[in-house]
Design a protein around this motif. Structure first.
Motif, short mmCIF file in Angstrom:
data_model
loop_
_atom_site.label_atom_id
_atom_site.label_comp_id
_atom_site.label_asym_id
_atom_site.label_seq_id
_atom_site.Cartn_x
_atom_site.Cartn_y
_atom_site.Cartn_z
N ASN A 150 0.81 -1.21 0.00
CA ASN A 150 0.00 0.00 0.00
C ASN A 150 0.85 1.27 0.00
OD1 ASN A 150 -2.65 0.78 -0.22
ND2 ASN A 150 -2.85 1.25 1.95
N HIS A 151 2.06 1.19 0.54
CA HIS A 151 2.97 2.33 0.54
C HIS A 151 4.10 2.10 -0.45
CE1 HIS A 151 1.77 3.69 4.88
NE2 HIS A 151 0.79 3.77 4.01
N MET A 152 4.44 3.11 -1.22
CA MET A 152 5.48 2.97 -2.24
C MET A 152 6.58 4.00 -2.03
SD MET A 152 2.52 2.50 -5.02
CE MET A 152 1.57 3.63 -3.99
N ILE A 153 6.93 4.19 -0.76
CA ILE A 153 7.91 5.22 -0.39
C ILE A 153 9.26 4.94 -1.01
CG2 ILE A 153 9.10 6.31 1.55
CD1 ILE A 153 6.61 5.63 3.24
N GLN A 154 9.71 3.70 -0.93
CA GLN A 154 11.02 3.36 -1.46
C GLN A 154 11.11 3.68 -2.95
OE1 GLN A 154 13.70 2.37 0.24
NE2 GLN A 154 14.89 2.45 -1.67
N ARG A 155 10.04 3.45 -3.66
CA ARG A 155 10.02 3.73 -5.10
C ARG A 155 10.23 5.22 -5.36
NH1 ARG A 155 11.44 1.47 -9.76
NH2 ARG A 155 10.17 2.20 -11.52
N CYS A 156 9.68 6.06 -4.52
CA CYS A 156 9.86 7.51 -4.67
C CYS A 156 11.33 7.89 -4.50
CB CYS A 156 9.00 8.25 -3.66
SG CYS A 156 7.22 8.07 -3.90
N ASN A 168 -3.09 8.33 2.17
CA ASN A 168 -3.76 7.03 2.25
C ASN A 168 -5.06 7.22 3.00
OD1 ASN A 168 -4.43 4.37 2.27
ND2 ASN A 168 -2.56 3.65 3.27
N ILE A 169 -6.18 6.85 2.38
CA ILE A 169 -7.47 7.10 3.02
C ILE A 169 -7.76 6.12 4.14
CG2 ILE A 169 -8.47 8.24 1.02
CD1 ILE A 169 -9.87 5.67 0.31
N VAL A 170 -7.01 5.02 4.21
CA VAL A 170 -7.14 4.10 5.33
C VAL A 170 -5.76 3.84 5.89
CG1 VAL A 170 -7.82 1.81 6.11
CG2 VAL A 170 -9.20 2.99 4.41
N GLU A 171 -5.56 4.17 7.17
CA GLU A 171 -4.26 3.97 7.78
C GLU A 171 -4.11 2.51 8.16
OE1 GLU A 171 -1.45 5.79 11.33
OE2 GLU A 171 -3.50 6.47 11.08
N TYR A 225 -3.43 11.27 6.52
CA TYR A 225 -4.49 10.28 6.65
C TYR A 225 -5.80 10.99 6.98
CZ TYR A 225 -0.84 6.70 7.04
OH TYR A 225 0.22 5.86 6.80
N PRO A 226 -6.63 11.26 5.99
CA PRO A 226 -7.93 11.89 6.28
C PRO A 226 -8.75 11.00 7.19
CG PRO A 226 -7.44 11.93 3.93
CD PRO A 226 -6.44 11.02 4.56
N SER A 227 -9.44 11.60 8.13
CA SER A 227 -10.24 10.83 9.07
C SER A 227 -11.59 10.47 8.48
CB SER A 227 -10.44 11.64 10.36
OG SER A 227 -11.13 12.84 10.07
N GLY A 228 -12.25 9.52 9.12
CA GLY A 228 -13.60 9.16 8.72
C GLY A 228 -13.68 8.12 7.63
N SER A 229 -12.60 7.33 7.47
CA SER A 229 -12.62 6.31 6.43
C SER A 229 -12.31 4.95 7.05
CB SER A 229 -11.60 6.63 5.34
OG SER A 229 -11.67 5.68 4.30
N SER A 230 -12.76 3.91 6.38
CA SER A 230 -12.53 2.56 6.86
C SER A 230 -12.60 1.62 5.66
CB SER A 230 -13.57 2.15 7.89
OG SER A 230 -14.85 2.09 7.28
N TYR A 231 -12.19 0.37 5.88
CA TYR A 231 -12.29 -0.60 4.81
C TYR A 231 -13.75 -0.83 4.41
CZ TYR A 231 -7.36 -1.77 5.10
OH TYR A 231 -5.99 -1.72 5.06
N ALA A 232 -14.65 -0.73 5.38
CA ALA A 232 -16.07 -0.92 5.08
C ALA A 232 -16.57 0.15 4.11
CB ALA A 232 -16.88 -0.90 6.37
N SER A 233 -16.14 1.40 4.33
CA SER A 233 -16.58 2.48 3.46
C SER A 233 -16.00 2.35 2.07
CB SER A 233 -16.21 3.84 4.07
OG SER A 233 -14.81 3.93 4.30
N ILE A 234 -14.81 1.78 1.98
CA ILE A 234 -14.19 1.58 0.68
C ILE A 234 -14.91 0.50 -0.11
CG2 ILE A 234 -12.10 0.75 -0.48
CD1 ILE A 234 -10.47 2.10 1.68
N LEU A 235 -15.29 -0.56 0.57
CA LEU A 235 -15.95 -1.68 -0.09
C LEU A 235 -17.42 -1.40 -0.39
CD1 LEU A 235 -14.39 -4.63 1.94
CD2 LEU A 235 -13.78 -3.87 -0.36
N THR A 236 -17.99 -0.42 0.30
CA THR A 236 -19.37 -0.03 0.03
C THR A 236 -19.43 1.48 -0.21
OG1 THR A 236 -19.78 0.21 2.42
CG2 THR A 236 -20.34 -1.91 1.40
N PRO A 237 -18.84 1.94 -1.29
CA PRO A 237 -18.75 3.38 -1.55
C PRO A 237 -20.10 4.02 -1.79
CG PRO A 237 -18.14 2.16 -3.51
CD PRO A 237 -18.30 1.15 -2.41
#
Length: 266
Positions: A150-156, A168-171, A225-237
């Motif tokens: 999920n993180h691509m820091i090394q690539r940068c 990242n919308i989900v930490e 990391y914006p607050s108010g997000s979760s895996y559930a919200s991602i899967l049910t947008p």
């Protein structure tokens, strides 16, 4: 976030994205794109845009590859960012991460690659909802790179970046890829096989650190990391959630700017 940074006159020379972040990157950085068009994209996007049945593809290909089609989402992107939404403007560099279904490794496809338009949709492939995409030059099927890392820091850092902003919308730190397994043969899997193959690969990595164990200079890395997000919200947008994230993202970018003034003045 993009709207705030654009208002402040900040641009990013190198953009790397995974999963739904690829759509954001394309609309934002396309020759016909902008932060305002990205906001418009999400304000007018609803549940059914992502879950449009793929029956047309079933009839055309005479096989099942996924439950849903990219048709409506791609139409929206073309309407806002242009038919060549995959072409970045102003010399900007874009890379998307994709997960190789054969060896379990995350790979990166740059915007100057001839298969970049296909890699965009490979990068948002999420079996069984969105299909795996076969990239002929590489000879493999690919899905969402975020399922592997999920993180691509090394690539940068590899691309010479001196300041990196991670959004990242989900930490979470449970999505790293580290498999070194190889398969002797490569074949095109159908939708059912892709789903189970992806599921097994993700389960193997679910307890791994998303940084991949890489050692980087964290003083040059800034996380949002914006607050108010979760895996559930991602899967049910929902459109309500999209609008909420637009507001939260803008406020978080503003707070980030105020609390870290040195990174903008250097």
């Amino acid at each position: 976030m993009a709207k705030f940074f654009e208002e402040k006159g900040f641009t990013f020379d190198f953009n790397i994205a995974s999963s739904v972040g690829i759509l954001n990157t394309c609309v934002l950085n396309a020759r016909g794109g902008s932060a305002e068009k990205l906001r418009e994209f999400w304000k007018t996007t609803y549940f059914w845009h992502f879950f449009y049945p793929a029956w047309k593809e079933w009839l055309k290909n005479r096989r099942y590859d996924s439950l849903c089609s990219k048709e409506l989402i791609e139409k929206k992107i073309k309407k806002l960012a242009g038919d060549d939404y995959w072409r970045p403007k102003d010399g900007r560099i874009i890379e998307v991460s994709v997960l190789n279904l054969d060896d379990g490794r995350v790979e990166y496809v740059p915007s100057d690659d001839s298969e970049f338009p296909q890699a965009i949709w490979a990068g948002v492939g999420f079996p069984p909802l969105a299909p795996a995409v076969y990239l002929s030059n590489r000879g493999h099927q690919y899905v969402d790179g975020g399922l592997g890392r999920n993180h691509m820091i090394q690539r940068c850092f590899e691309r010479g970046c001196d300041r990196i902003i991670v959004v990242n919308i989900v930490e979470s730190k449970k999505t790293a890829a580290g498999s070194k397994s190889q398969e002797k043969s490569v074949r095109i899997r159908d939708g059912k096989e892709v789903f189970w193959r992806t599921t097994r690969m993700v389960i193997k990595r679910v307890f791994a650190d998303s940084s991949g164990g890489e050692k980087v200079d964290e003083s040059k890395v800034f996380h949002i990391y914006p607050s108010g997000s979760s895996y559930a919200s991602i899967l049910t947008p929902s459109n309500l959630w999209f609008r909420h994230m637009i507001k939260v993202g803008y406020r978080e970018a503003e707070r980030f700017f105020v609390t870290r003034p040195k990174i903008w003045s250097e």
